[in-house]
Design a protein around this motif. Sequence first.
Motif, PDB file in Angstrom:
ATOM      1  N   PHE A  69     -14.518 -20.024  44.458  1.00 29.20           N
ATOM      2  CA  PHE A  69     -13.330 -20.882  44.473  1.00 29.20           C
ATOM      3  C   PHE A  69     -12.430 -20.555  45.660  1.00 29.20           C
ATOM      4  N   LEU A  70     -12.269 -19.281  45.959  1.00 29.98           N
ATOM      5  CA  LEU A  70     -11.412 -18.874  47.070  1.00 29.98           C
ATOM      6  C   LEU A  70     -11.970 -19.356  48.406  1.00 29.98           C
ATOM      7  N   ILE A  71     -13.265 -19.231  48.596  1.00 28.01           N
ATOM      8  CA  ILE A  71     -13.890 -19.693  49.846  1.00 28.01           C
ATOM      9  C   ILE A  71     -13.760 -21.205  49.992  1.00 28.01           C
ATOM     10  N   ILE A  72     -14.023 -21.939  48.918  1.00 28.49           N
ATOM     11  CA  ILE A  72     -13.906 -23.400  48.976  1.00 28.49           C
ATOM     12  C   ILE A  72     -12.466 -23.805  49.263  1.00 28.49           C
ATOM     13  N   TYR A  73     -11.523 -23.140  48.610  1.00 24.32           N
ATOM     14  CA  TYR A  73     -10.109 -23.456  48.818  1.00 24.32           C
ATOM     15  C   TYR A  73      -9.690 -23.208  50.265  1.00 24.32           C
ATOM     16  N   ILE A  74     -10.054 -22.063  50.804  1.00 29.25           N
ATOM     17  CA  ILE A  74      -9.665 -21.737  52.182  1.00 29.25           C
ATOM     18  C   ILE A  74     -10.320 -22.695  53.161  1.00 29.25           C
ATOM     19  N   ALA A  75     -11.592 -23.028  52.927  1.00 26.88           N
ATOM     20  CA  ALA A  75     -12.280 -23.949  53.827  1.00 26.88           C
ATOM     21  C   ALA A  75     -11.620 -25.324  53.821  1.00 26.88           C
ATOM     22  N   LEU A  76     -11.263 -25.816  52.651  1.00 25.12           N
ATOM     23  CA  LEU A  76     -10.615 -27.117  52.576  1.00 25.12           C
ATOM     24  C   LEU A  76      -9.168 -27.070  53.048  1.00 25.12           C
ATOM     25  N   PHE A  77      -8.490 -25.974  52.800  1.00 30.14           N
ATOM     26  CA  PHE A  77      -7.093 -25.843  53.210  1.00 30.14           C
ATOM     27  C   PHE A  77      -6.963 -25.857  54.724  1.00 30.14           C
ATOM     28  N   THR A  78      -7.922 -25.254  55.401  1.00 26.63           N
ATOM     29  CA  THR A  78      -7.839 -25.199  56.859  1.00 26.63           C
ATOM     30  C   THR A  78      -8.267 -26.505  57.519  1.00 26.63           C
ATOM     31  N   THR A  79      -8.978 -27.368  56.792  1.00 26.81           N
ATOM     32  CA  THR A  79      -9.416 -28.631  57.381  1.00 26.81           C
ATOM     33  C   THR A  79      -8.595 -29.818  56.870  1.00 26.81           C
ATOM     34  N   VAL A  80      -8.580 -30.026  55.564  1.00 26.89           N
ATOM     35  CA  VAL A  80      -7.869 -31.159  54.958  1.00 26.89           C
ATOM     36  C   VAL A  80      -7.086 -30.623  53.776  1.00 26.89           C
ATOM     37  N   TYR A  81      -5.781 -30.810  53.772  1.00 27.70           N
ATOM     38  CA  TYR A  81      -4.949 -30.192  52.748  1.00 27.70           C
ATOM     39  C   TYR A  81      -5.134 -30.815  51.362  1.00 27.70           C
ATOM     40  N   ALA A  82      -5.248 -32.127  51.259  1.00 24.06           N
ATOM     41  CA  ALA A  82      -5.258 -32.811  49.956  1.00 24.06           C
ATOM     42  C   ALA A  82      -6.367 -32.322  49.015  1.00 24.06           C
ATOM     43  N   PRO A  83      -7.629 -32.213  49.453  1.00 20.98           N
ATOM     44  CA  PRO A  83      -8.663 -31.747  48.515  1.00 20.98           C
ATOM     45  C   PRO A  83      -8.459 -30.314  48.048  1.00 20.98           C
ATOM     46  N   SER A  84      -7.756 -29.496  48.819  1.00 24.30           N
ATOM     47  CA  SER A  84      -7.544 -28.116  48.397  1.00 24.30           C
ATOM     48  C   SER A  84      -6.659 -28.053  47.159  1.00 24.30           C
ATOM     49  N   ILE A  85      -5.773 -29.020  46.981  1.00 25.36           N
ATOM     50  CA  ILE A  85      -4.956 -29.077  45.771  1.00 25.36           C
ATOM     51  C   ILE A  85      -5.846 -29.367  44.567  1.00 25.36           C
ATOM     52  N   PHE A  86      -6.839 -30.223  44.755  1.00 23.88           N
ATOM     53  CA  PHE A  86      -7.798 -30.531  43.693  1.00 23.88           C
ATOM     54  C   PHE A  86      -8.572 -29.270  43.295  1.00 23.88           C
ATOM     55  N   VAL A  87      -8.962 -28.465  44.274  1.00 21.10           N
ATOM     56  CA  VAL A  87      -9.690 -27.220  44.001  1.00 21.10           C
ATOM     57  C   VAL A  87      -8.810 -26.276  43.179  1.00 21.10           C
ATOM     58  N   ALA A  88      -7.514 -26.227  43.483  1.00 25.29           N
ATOM     59  CA  ALA A  88      -6.603 -25.381  42.714  1.00 25.29           C
ATOM     60  C   ALA A  88      -6.551 -25.822  41.253  1.00 25.29           C
ATOM     61  N   GLY A  89      -6.525 -27.118  41.020  1.00 25.31           N
ATOM     62  CA  GLY A  89      -6.518 -27.625  39.654  1.00 25.31           C
ATOM     63  C   GLY A  89      -7.799 -27.312  38.912  1.00 25.31           C
ATOM     64  N   VAL A  90      -8.925 -27.500  39.573  1.00 24.24           N
ATOM     65  CA  VAL A  90     -10.222 -27.208  38.957  1.00 24.24           C
ATOM     66  C   VAL A  90     -10.339 -25.710  38.664  1.00 24.24           C
ATOM     67  N   ALA A  91      -9.882 -24.882  39.594  1.00 26.53           N
ATOM     68  CA  ALA A  91      -9.939 -23.429  39.393  1.00 26.53           C
ATOM     69  C   ALA A  91      -9.064 -23.006  38.215  1.00 26.53           C
ATOM     70  N   ALA A  92      -7.904 -23.633  38.067  1.00 31.34           N
ATOM     71  CA  ALA A  92      -7.011 -23.295  36.957  1.00 31.34           C
ATOM     72  C   ALA A  92      -7.642 -23.670  35.617  1.00 31.34           C
ATOM     73  N   VAL A  93      -8.240 -24.839  35.549  1.00 32.82           N
ATOM     74  CA  VAL A  93      -8.904 -25.267  34.309  1.00 32.82           C
ATOM     75  C   VAL A  93     -10.090 -24.353  34.000  1.00 32.82           C
ATOM     76  N   HIS A  94     -10.852 -23.991  35.022  1.00 33.82           N
ATOM     77  CA  HIS A  94     -11.994 -23.099  34.831  1.00 33.82           C
ATOM     78  C   HIS A  94     -11.539 -21.725  34.346  1.00 33.82           C
ATOM     79  N   ALA A  95     -10.463 -21.206  34.931  1.00 36.25           N
ATOM     80  CA  ALA A  95      -9.957 -19.892  34.520  1.00 36.25           C
ATOM     81  C   ALA A  95      -9.500 -19.928  33.066  1.00 36.25           C
ATOM     82  N   TYR A  96      -8.827 -21.012  32.671  1.00 34.95           N
ATOM     83  CA  TYR A  96      -8.361 -21.122  31.291  1.00 34.95           C
ATOM     84  C   TYR A  96      -9.542 -21.198  30.325  1.00 34.95           C
ATOM     85  N   ALA A  97     -10.542 -21.980  30.697  1.00 38.35           N
ATOM     86  CA  ALA A  97     -11.708 -22.142  29.825  1.00 38.35           C
ATOM     87  C   ALA A  97     -12.560 -20.873  29.779  1.00 38.35           C
ATOM     88  N   SER A  98     -12.544 -20.077  30.842  1.00 35.92           N
ATOM     89  CA  SER A  98     -13.361 -18.867  30.905  1.00 35.92           C
ATOM     90  C   SER A  98     -12.728 -17.675  30.208  1.00 35.92           C
TER      91      SER A  98
END
Length: 79
Positions: free
Chosen positions: A36-65
């Motif tokens: 998740f961290l690698i995907i977030y950093i890769a998207l954050f450095t290229t396109v900001y909008a999808p990185s927010i989506f990754v943060a949401g998915v990571a939060a849901v995954h952390a809660y479910a895990s």
Amino acid sequence: MNHLKGKKAIIATVLSLLLPGVGQMYLKKFFSGILFLIIYIALFTTVYAPSIFVAGVAAVHAYASAPDENKTEKNSSVQ
């Protein structure tokens, strides 16, 4: 430590919202946390909008895990 029971899910979710992957690492799920961290950093450095989506998915995954400690306490007290 009894006051922390059942709060792991909330802590992991907040950590993943702040920086995706950290919540998973808090839960000792290092592979998914680093992923998740690698995907977030890769998207954050290229396109900001999808990185927010990754943060949401990571939060849901952390809660479910997170372990459901309250559920295990209820089951053990019934027996």
